[in-house]
Design an enzyme around this catalytic site. Structure first.
Site, mmCIF file in Angstrom:
data_model
loop_
_atom_site.group_PDB
_atom_site.id
_atom_site.type_symbol
_atom_site.label_atom_id
_atom_site.label_comp_id
_atom_site.label_asym_id
_atom_site.label_seq_id
_atom_site.Cartn_x
_atom_site.Cartn_y
_atom_site.Cartn_z
ATOM 1 N N LYS A 1 0.793 -1.258 0.110
ATOM 2 C CA LYS A 1 0.141 0.116 0.069
ATOM 3 C C LYS A 1 0.836 1.270 0.113
ATOM 4 O O LYS A 1 1.766 1.227 0.795
ATOM 5 C CB LYS A 1 -1.104 0.053 1.487
ATOM 6 N N CYS B 1 -2.151 9.639 -6.686
ATOM 7 C CA CYS B 1 -3.319 9.631 -5.866
ATOM 8 C C CYS B 1 -4.295 10.758 -6.332
ATOM 9 O O CYS B 1 -4.053 11.886 -5.923
ATOM 10 C CB CYS B 1 -2.935 9.261 -4.496
HETATM 11 O O1 LIG Z 1 -3.185 6.143 -5.834
HETATM 12 C C1 LIG Z 1 -4.131 6.087 -5.210
HETATM 13 N N1 LIG Z 1 -5.177 5.820 -6.114
HETATM 14 C C2 LIG Z 1 -6.493 5.450 -5.600
HETATM 15 O O2 LIG Z 1 -7.402 5.269 -6.384
HETATM 16 N N2 LIG Z 1 -6.817 5.436 -4.164
HETATM 17 C C3 LIG Z 1 -5.570 5.676 -3.287
HETATM 18 C C4 LIG Z 1 -6.301 6.119 -2.112
HETATM 19 O O3 LIG Z 1 -7.165 6.986 -2.187
HETATM 20 O O4 LIG Z 1 -5.486 6.041 -1.064
HETATM 21 N N3 LIG Z 1 -4.379 5.821 -3.910
#
Ligand SMILES: O=C1NC(=O)NC(C(=O)O)N1
Length: 313
Positions: A45, A131
């Protein structure tokens, strides 16, 4: 014998499929499941310097074969993921995995990359420049000068394999512009695409949006983004220097979607939304489906068709 192996930056992977950052990769339990799966690698993540709660719920909603999310980078902080990947590296020294970082400022990104540079981590870093869900923060990938500035500063000191996660572009001129910047740097890979940012889903029965953050605006993933994902994979594959591999992400539900991403130029594919729904057995299913397609077409490895999409002229 049909092989799904691939290589990026001189590292080989037994399977050209892995998870996309953010999906079932938040904690040790998630990551251990990926290690035990038939995926060729995992990505953590996206990390921020400190643990982060992310946006208020509801922040993710299932659509027909897709998803909208505004998670807002909830994560356990860089130290957690760095500890995990280094521990895993000790256990499986031949494996290469991906550590995703998504600072909400240039200073945060530089600080995290300095920490990783000084660490014993020898895998790939995926610098998330896309993001769409941190309120008040733009997607860096849409500001070409900022991308140039970030990479210029990063490569003053960072010497380990690095890639960037980009937002989708929707104009061939933008493919030209971003590729002209990326080609100036010793990048190992480019991952395209991140979710299609700031979409809006409405529930006509309740007459309400379906997620809380940002008045309902969030990133779209799943089947509906595949044409955009393939365009970005192809558009960048045709423009980036061969040393920069393409990781294709977006709209993969079945083996044929994997095949299409590779045909467009991807050396590795990442699966997000569908992996979220199906779990790690997805990789067994997609691997079998891709092998079946390759066998039908007489391919024994992915290099025989990678990037060989035909046009009419
Ligand atoms: O880079 C991201 N892309 C997404 O679609 N969602 C996550 C997030 O919102 O953490 N991060």
């Amino acid at each position: 014998m049909t092989s799904l192996a691939t290589s990026i930056g001189g590292r080989t992977f037994g399977n050209c499929m892995m998870n996309a950052a953010g999906i079932r990769c938040q904690n040790k339990k998630d990551l251990d499941a990926l290690v035990a799966s038939s995926a060729g690698a995992y990505v953590t993540k996206s990390a921020t310097p400190q643990k982060r709660a992310g946006n208020p719920s509801p922040r993710m909603h299932t659509l027909n074969k897709g998803s909208i999310n505004s998670m807002g980078l909830p994560n356990n902080g860089l130290d957690y993921y760095l500890d995990y990947v280094i521990d895993d590296q000790h256990k499986r020294p031949k494996a290469t995995n991906f550590l995703s970082v998504a600072g909400t400022s240039l200073a945060d990104n530089l600080a995290m990359l300095h920490q990783i540079q000084e660490s014993e981590f020898n895998g790939f870093v995926e610098l998330n420049l896309s993001c769409p869900n941190v309120p008040g923060k733009p997607q860096v990938g849409y500001d070409f000068d900022r991308v140039n500035d970030v990479l210029d500063q990063v490569f003053q000191f960072y010497t380990k394999p690095l890639g960037v996660k980009l937002p989708p572009y929707f104009d061939l001129v933008h493919f030209d512009q971003i590729a002209a910047i990326l080609n100036q740097y010793p990048l190992t890979f480019v991952n395209t695409i991140n979710s299609i940012g700031n979409a809006l889903v409405v529930d006509p029965r309740s007459e309400q949006v379906v997620i809380r953050p940002k008045g309902g605006f969030g990133g779209i993933g799943g089947a509906s983004v595949k044409p955009t994902a393939l365009a970005n994979v192809r558009g960048l594959a045709l423009r980036l220097k061969p040393a920069i591999a393409i990781v294709g992400t977006g709209g993969i539900l079945n083996g044929v979607d994997v095949f299409e991403h590779i045909l467009c130029g991807a050396s590795m594919v990442q699966i997000g939304t569908q992996f979220g729904y199906e779990g790690t057995k997805l990789f067994d299913r997609l691997s079998q489906e891709l092998k079946d397609i390759m066998n039908q077409k007489g391919y024994t490895n992915i290099e025989q068709f990678r990037g060989k999409l035909k046009t009419f002229d």
